[in-house]
Design an enzyme around this catalytic site. Structure first.
Site, PDB file in Angstrom:
ATOM      1  N   ASP A 168     -52.697   9.303 -13.936  1.00 13.38           N
ATOM      2  CA  ASP A 168     -54.112   9.641 -14.101  1.00 13.38           C
ATOM      3  C   ASP A 168     -54.936   8.435 -14.545  1.00 13.38           C
ATOM      4  O   ASP A 168     -56.084   8.578 -14.966  1.00 13.38           O
ATOM      5  CB  ASP A 168     -54.277  10.783 -15.109  1.00 13.38           C
ATOM      6  CG  ASP A 168     -53.806  10.407 -16.512  1.00 13.38           C
ATOM      7  OD1 ASP A 168     -53.180   9.334 -16.667  1.00 13.38           O
ATOM      8  OD2 ASP A 168     -54.071  11.181 -17.449  1.00 13.38           O
TER       9      ASP A 168
ATOM     10  N   GLU B 104     -50.970  21.612 -21.658  1.00 14.73           N
ATOM     11  CA  GLU B 104     -50.555  20.213 -21.563  1.00 14.73           C
ATOM     12  C   GLU B 104     -49.104  20.048 -21.123  1.00 14.73           C
ATOM     13  O   GLU B 104     -48.759  19.072 -20.461  1.00 14.73           O
ATOM     14  CB  GLU B 104     -50.744  19.527 -22.927  1.00 14.73           C
ATOM     15  CG  GLU B 104     -52.184  19.434 -23.391  1.00 14.73           C
ATOM     16  CD  GLU B 104     -52.972  18.389 -22.646  1.00 14.73           C
ATOM     17  OE1 GLU B 104     -52.467  17.263 -22.482  1.00 14.73           O
ATOM     18  OE2 GLU B 104     -54.098  18.697 -22.215  1.00 14.73           O
TER      19      GLU B 104
ATOM     20  N   THR C 275     -48.503   8.835 -21.101  1.00  9.11           N
ATOM     21  CA  THR C 275     -48.972   9.964 -21.894  1.00  9.11           C
ATOM     22  C   THR C 275     -47.772  10.483 -22.670  1.00  9.11           C
ATOM     23  O   THR C 275     -46.703  10.674 -22.090  1.00  9.11           O
ATOM     24  CB  THR C 275     -49.547  11.081 -20.996  1.00  9.11           C
ATOM     25  OG1 THR C 275     -50.706  10.593 -20.321  1.00  9.11           O
ATOM     26  CG2 THR C 275     -49.910  12.304 -21.807  1.00  9.11           C
TER      27      THR C 275
END
Length: 279
Positions: free
Chosen positions: A82, A64, A87
């Site tokens: 995305d 990640e 995020t």
């Protein structure tokens, strides 16, 4: 931070998981709770063993965040384009997939008036989209400020456990899987979410069950995990952002080929071509 293809393929809206009390990685108990501490130690026989959990966090972080230092990720936040908005944090909470909203709500409950509380109305409006409306221009700065707060760090730990870690370990154990299999489940839920459609964890598991039985149903653990990882790779390839399957091919498959069902160290693997080692 360098872009890496990450995150879940399904929204977590409507997710119904029982809240499981979480204590994070450090457990402190007083003397009167000695019996409970012993029971906890006995129960932690897989990925929930503190040492194994630390390994799990490092392996996921390598995929990640291209790092083994998962504790440095409390402050991480960016839009990786995305379709899930921002995020952030140790497990990639997303403003578009409900889990970031739940995290900030928990933080507001535990510490009213914190620096992120004012963004709750905006987070509720952008939930389910990639919009930043009401968050820019200062949300990322305030997130990094909040990340210095031990209360917010604890909130991140607890939400990771409630939404991702505890369900994965529980389901892995119910399928008769050892530590590696529980980790395969955890990594899948982190990326794909805990839904039932074809590219969520439930769909991936269903696809694997059509090919092989888990140990709890009398199946061979290696055969079943290979079927699960095959199904996981298929799900990843359904979305361009996840088309690099090295977190499976050159990590989890390596551990499985070595028969390392308990994720014993030393561990060596690669993600996106980058080598990692835990001694």
């Amino acid at each position: 931070m360098e872009y890496r293809p990450t995150r879940r393929t399904t929204l977590l809206l409507g997710l119904s998981l029982a809240a499981v009390p979480a204590t994070g990685l450090a457990v402190s108990r007083s003397a009167p709770d000695a019996d409970a501490a012993v029971r906890s130690t006995v129960q932690a026989t897989g990925l929930d063993d503190p040492a194994k959990k630390e390994i799990a966090m490092q392996i996921v972080c390598s995929a990640e965040n291209s790092s083994l230092d998962w504790k440095a990720q409390y402050k991480y936040i960016e839009d990786i384009d995305d379709g899930r908005g921002y995020t952030a944090g140790i497990i990639g909470f997303c403003s578009g997939t409900h889990d970031m909203l739940e995290l900030v709500e928990l933080y507001a409950d535990r510490k009213p008036g914190n620096v992120l509380e004012k963004y709750l109305p905006a987070l509720r409006k952008v939930d389910g989209s990639d919009s930043h409306k009401g968050l820019d221009p200062n949300y990322t700065k305030d997130w990094k400020t909040a990340a210095k707060d031990s209360v917010f760090q604890k909130c991140q730990n607890d939400e990771r456990d409630r939404v991702y870690f505890n369900p994965a370990v529980g389901r892995g154990k119910s399928d008769g899987l050892r530590t590696l299999g529980q980790f395969c489940y955890y990594d899948a839920i982190v990326m794909h979410g805990d839904g039932d459609d074809a590219t969520s964890f439930g769909g991936i598991r269903k696809r694997a069950l059509a090919k092989a039985k888990p140990p709890a149903q009398g199946g061979n653990e290696t055969t079943y995990l290979n079927a699960f990882l095959d199904a996981r790779v298929w799900a990843m390839k359904q979305e361009e952002a996840h088309s690099d399957t090295s977190r499976v091919d050159t990590a989890q498959r390596v551990f499985l080929r070595n028969g390392n069902f308990n994720l014993n160290t030393p561990l060596d693997w690669k993600v996106y071509g980058d080598p990692y080692h835990i001694g």
